[in-house]
Design a protein around this motif. Structure first.
Motif, PDB file in Angstrom:
ATOM      1  N   UNK A  78       0.800  -1.231   0.000  1.00  0.00           N
ATOM      2  CA  UNK A  78       0.000   0.000   0.000  1.00  0.00           C
ATOM      3  C   UNK A  78       0.833   1.281   0.000  1.00  0.00           C
ATOM      4  N   UNK A  79       2.159   1.169   0.110  1.00  0.00           N
ATOM      5  CA  UNK A  79       2.997   2.366   0.209  1.00  0.00           C
ATOM      6  C   UNK A  79       3.175   3.028  -1.155  1.00  0.00           C
ATOM      7  N   UNK A  80       3.403   4.349  -1.138  1.00  0.00           N
ATOM      8  CA  UNK A  80       3.646   5.103  -2.370  1.00  0.00           C
ATOM      9  C   UNK A  80       4.888   4.593  -3.084  1.00  0.00           C
ATOM     10  N   UNK A  81       4.963   4.842  -4.386  1.00  0.00           N
ATOM     11  CA  UNK A  81       6.181   4.573  -5.137  1.00  0.00           C
ATOM     12  C   UNK A  81       7.308   5.421  -4.562  1.00  0.00           C
ATOM     13  N   UNK A  82       8.423   4.789  -4.240  1.00  0.00           N
ATOM     14  CA  UNK A  82       9.570   5.518  -3.704  1.00  0.00           C
ATOM     15  C   UNK A  82       9.487   5.840  -2.233  1.00  0.00           C
ATOM     16  N   UNK A  83       8.378   5.497  -1.573  1.00  0.00           N
ATOM     17  CA  UNK A  83       8.225   5.807  -0.156  1.00  0.00           C
ATOM     18  C   UNK A  83       9.165   4.945   0.691  1.00  0.00           C
ATOM     19  N   UNK A  84       9.811   5.559   1.679  1.00  0.00           N
ATOM     20  CA  UNK A  84      10.695   4.831   2.576  1.00  0.00           C
ATOM     21  C   UNK A  84       9.875   3.877   3.426  1.00  0.00           C
ATOM     22  N   UNK A  85      10.251   2.599   3.396  1.00  0.00           N
ATOM     23  CA  UNK A  85       9.552   1.579   4.171  1.00  0.00           C
ATOM     24  C   UNK A  85      10.446   1.161   5.333  1.00  0.00           C
ATOM     25  N   UNK A  86       9.895   1.187   6.532  1.00  0.00           N
ATOM     26  CA  UNK A  86      10.668   0.836   7.713  1.00  0.00           C
ATOM     27  C   UNK A  86      10.456  -0.627   8.086  1.00  0.00           C
ATOM     28  N   UNK A  87      11.452  -1.202   8.796  1.00  0.00           N
ATOM     29  CA  UNK A  87      11.282  -2.535   9.348  1.00  0.00           C
ATOM     30  C   UNK A  87      10.136  -2.508  10.354  1.00  0.00           C
ATOM     31  N   UNK A  88       9.545  -3.661  10.573  1.00  0.00           N
ATOM     32  CA  UNK A  88       8.441  -3.700  11.524  1.00  0.00           C
ATOM     33  C   UNK A  88       8.008  -5.116  11.811  1.00  0.00           C
ATOM     34  N   UNK A  89       6.732  -5.270  12.136  1.00  0.00           N
ATOM     35  CA  UNK A  89       6.167  -6.569  12.458  1.00  0.00           C
ATOM     36  C   UNK A  89       4.801  -6.666  11.799  1.00  0.00           C
ATOM     37  N   UNK A  90       4.515  -7.820  11.198  1.00  0.00           N
ATOM     38  CA  UNK A  90       3.220  -8.027  10.581  1.00  0.00           C
ATOM     39  C   UNK A  90       2.181  -8.249  11.670  1.00  0.00           C
ATOM     40  N   UNK A  91       1.169  -7.412  11.687  1.00  0.00           N
ATOM     41  CA  UNK A  91       0.181  -7.466  12.765  1.00  0.00           C
ATOM     42  C   UNK A  91      -0.662  -8.738  12.711  1.00  0.00           C
ATOM     43  N   UNK A  92      -0.779  -9.354  11.532  1.00  0.00           N
ATOM     44  CA  UNK A  92      -1.623 -10.542  11.408  1.00  0.00           C
ATOM     45  C   UNK A  92      -0.916 -11.817  11.843  1.00  0.00           C
ATOM     46  N   UNK A  93       0.395 -11.908  11.578  1.00  0.00           N
ATOM     47  CA  UNK A  93       1.127 -13.142  11.889  1.00  0.00           C
ATOM     48  C   UNK A  93       2.127 -12.970  13.020  1.00  0.00           C
ATOM     49  N   UNK A  94       2.495 -11.715  13.316  1.00  0.00           N
ATOM     50  CA  UNK A  94       3.506 -11.459  14.333  1.00  0.00           C
ATOM     51  C   UNK A  94       4.923 -11.635  13.849  1.00  0.00           C
ATOM     52  N   UNK A  95       5.088 -11.960  12.557  1.00  0.00           N
ATOM     53  CA  UNK A  95       6.433 -12.174  12.010  1.00  0.00           C
ATOM     54  C   UNK A  95       7.148 -10.845  11.798  1.00  0.00           C
ATOM     55  N   UNK A  96       8.465 -10.801  12.050  1.00  0.00           N
ATOM     56  CA  UNK A  96       9.229  -9.579  11.763  1.00  0.00           C
ATOM     57  C   UNK A  96       9.318  -9.331  10.265  1.00  0.00           C
ATOM     58  N   UNK A  97       9.247  -8.056   9.890  1.00  0.00           N
ATOM     59  CA  UNK A  97       9.350  -7.663   8.480  1.00  0.00           C
ATOM     60  C   UNK A  97      10.627  -6.855   8.292  1.00  0.00           C
ATOM     61  N   UNK A  98      11.448  -7.287   7.347  1.00  0.00           N
ATOM     62  CA  UNK A  98      12.668  -6.569   6.978  1.00  0.00           C
ATOM     63  C   UNK A  98      12.400  -5.835   5.670  1.00  0.00           C
ATOM     64  N   UNK A  99      12.520  -4.517   5.670  1.00  0.00           N
ATOM     65  CA  UNK A  99      12.291  -3.743   4.453  1.00  0.00           C
ATOM     66  C   UNK A  99      13.479  -3.860   3.503  1.00  0.00           C
ATOM     67  N   UNK A 100      13.180  -4.088   2.238  1.00  0.00           N
ATOM     68  CA  UNK A 100      14.215  -4.140   1.193  1.00  0.00           C
ATOM     69  C   UNK A 100      14.058  -2.956   0.246  1.00  0.00           C
ATOM     70  N   UNK A 101      13.620  -1.834   0.794  1.00  0.00           N
ATOM     71  CA  UNK A 101      13.500  -0.631  -0.014  1.00  0.00           C
ATOM     72  C   UNK A 101      14.020   0.543   0.793  1.00  0.00           C
ATOM     73  N   UNK A 102      14.478   1.578   0.109  1.00  0.00           N
ATOM     74  CA  UNK A 102      15.119   2.696   0.796  1.00  0.00           C
ATOM     75  C   UNK A 102      16.617   2.459   0.832  1.00  0.00           C
ATOM     76  N   UNK A 103      17.216   2.577   2.003  1.00  0.00           N
ATOM     77  CA  UNK A 103      18.671   2.423   2.122  1.00  0.00           C
ATOM     78  C   UNK A 103      19.111   0.982   2.279  1.00  0.00           C
ATOM     79  N   UNK A 104      18.176   0.046   2.358  1.00  0.00           N
ATOM     80  CA  UNK A 104      18.509  -1.349   2.632  1.00  0.00           C
ATOM     81  C   UNK A 104      17.905  -2.255   1.566  1.00  0.00           C
ATOM     82  N   UNK A 105      18.401  -2.144   0.342  1.00  0.00           N
ATOM     83  CA  UNK A 105      17.840  -2.919  -0.759  1.00  0.00           C
ATOM     84  C   UNK A 105      18.359  -4.350  -0.784  1.00  0.00           C
TER      85      UNK A 105
END
Length: 425
Positions: A124-151
């Motif tokens: 759902x994020x904009x094109x080019x929008x910085x995505x931060x690491x986080x946690x999926x609220x539905x599964x509780x799994x950690x999410x690692x962003x591969x966009x922004x400075x950490x491709x």
């Protein structure tokens, strides 16, 4: 020469070095017997908006790589698994769609982490929008962003992972960043000794190969490799090509297993069950994407902030010929270009399906813009992959003349990609 292992119907085939033989075996294995088994398991087509062209699947028994789960579930048994996916990672069972993450968890796969590309895990994020690491609220799994400075995943982000699964839906265009994410995932897997299982998906633009070939000096995240704008490959074939051409850093190669689509041909019309990104809402947008995305490098809007993204174009600097739109914030465009300003241009939402890149709209908009010095912005060269296209348009070259200049690069690419084809020419 690179060896490839592959699985079909739960049967593991030995590594094959002859890629022509590999393709022959694979196509033979995906024949009528599989089709008979799967004819009652048909993909559900979801109409996200109001598509201008019908969502028609000619081969109703197509199984994506994710649907071909008998082939990859055994590879995940007793493994600590990471997955690169988003909203396009869909498994279809008995006409019902479920996200591949939920499917794997239901199958008791030991999922440890989700790695999310541009637009985020839920897409759902904009094109080019910085995505931060986080946690999926539905599964509780950690999410690692591969966009922004950490491709590219760092070694510490891959700790505790035995095998990585990749399941993203590509649209067949060089500047669609999911194939760039694939490059970095393959590189990280190769460097850290982690096998990669790639779940293949059809190319909704089929086998179209067209456009200028990228020059190395214009490499960027919207163009990683020396290929034409439209490559005509599935993402699984593209992964094989990355490996085989040794495009990864220092020529390293990934331990890659491609789980193929079943009952799929490159000529098959295929609709994606969900939006591949927020601003590609339907078949028409996906079909026009490669032709209209060049406008991203100009002062012309592509309809972000409307409900016809990549189906209209316009700007305040084009003449009023009867069609206009006014961008406003919406999903995928929190602050769209020309927000609140009237843009004049053209509505292509009912334009017949194209089977090549069409330059006529880009050329027309350039010619009708009063101050042509402000038409192009530097990003245009990154999208085109070459400085030549802008120079040709500014010099008044016709579309046919420009297309002629693409031919040598296109022919060379078609020869180069041939060993990596899974689904025929």
């Amino acid at each position: 020469m690179v060896s490839y292992s592959f699985l079909l119907g739960g049967v593991k085939f030995p590594k094959v070095k002859n890629t022509v033989l590999f393709s022959f075996i694979l196509m033979a294995a995906c024949g009528n017997s599989v089709k008979e088994k799967t004819k009652d398991n048909r993909p559900e087509i979801i109409d996200n908006t109001q598509p201008a062209i019908s969502n028609t699947i000619q081969a109703e028994a197509i199984k994506t790589g994710a649907d071909n789960f008998e082939a990859y579930l055994p590879l995940l048994k007793n493994k600590k698994v990471g997955i690169v996916t988003n909203q396009t990672g869909i498994v279809t069972l008995n006409g019902n769609n479920t996200n591949v993450v939920d499917f794997l968890l239901d199958k008791k796969v030991d999922l440890k982490k989700i790695y999310a590309p541009e637009h985020g895990f839920r897409g759902t994020a904009d094109a080019g929008e910085l995505i931060k690491d986080g946690k999926d609220t539905q599964t509780g799994l950690p999410i690692i962003s591969l966009y922004g400075n950490n491709k590219k995943p760092k070694p510490e982000q891959l700790e505790g992972i035995d095998v990585l699964v990749f399941d993203l839906q590509d649209v067949g265009a060089r500047f669609f960043t999911y194939i760039s994410s694939l490059h970095y995932i393959m590189e990280a897997c190769a460097e850290n000794g982690i096998p990669l299982i790639l779940l293949d998906r059809p190319n909704p633009n089929g086998g179209i190969v067209d456009g200028p070939t990228l020059e190395k000096e214009n490499t960027s995240f919207v163009g990683m490799h020396t290929i034409p704008t439209m490559h005509g490959l599935t993402i699984g074939e593209y992964g094989k090509m990355i490996n085989g051409q040794k495009w990864l850093k220092n020529g390293v190669q990934c331990q890659l297993t491609v789980i193929p689509c079943l009952n799929y041909k490159r000529t098959t019309t295929y609709s994606i069950p969900v939006k591949p990104s927020p601003n590609l809402p339907n078949d028409q947008a996906i079909n026009l994407y490669a032709s209209l995305c060049f406008f991203e490098g100009t002062n012309v809007s592509l309809g972000r902030g409307t409900n016809k993204q990549f189906q209209v174009y316009g700007s305040p600097y084009l003449p009023n010929t009867g069609f206009s739109f006014t961008p406003a914030p919406n999903e995928g465009a929190k602050d769209p270009q020309y927000n609140g300003k009237v843009c004049y241009g053209e509505d292509l939402s009912k334009y017949p399906k194209v089977n090549r890149i069409e330059l006529k709209w880009l050329i027309k908009a350039h010619n009708e813009t009063a101050d042509k010095s402000k038409f192009f912005i530097p990003f245009f060269t990154k999208l085109a992959g070459t400085t030549q296209l802008q120079q040709q348009i500014e010099a008044g070259k016709t579309e046919n003349e420009i297309r002629e200049s693409w031919k040598p690069g296109l022919e060379e690419f078609k020869k180069m990609r041939k060993p990596y084809l899974i689904y025929g020419e």
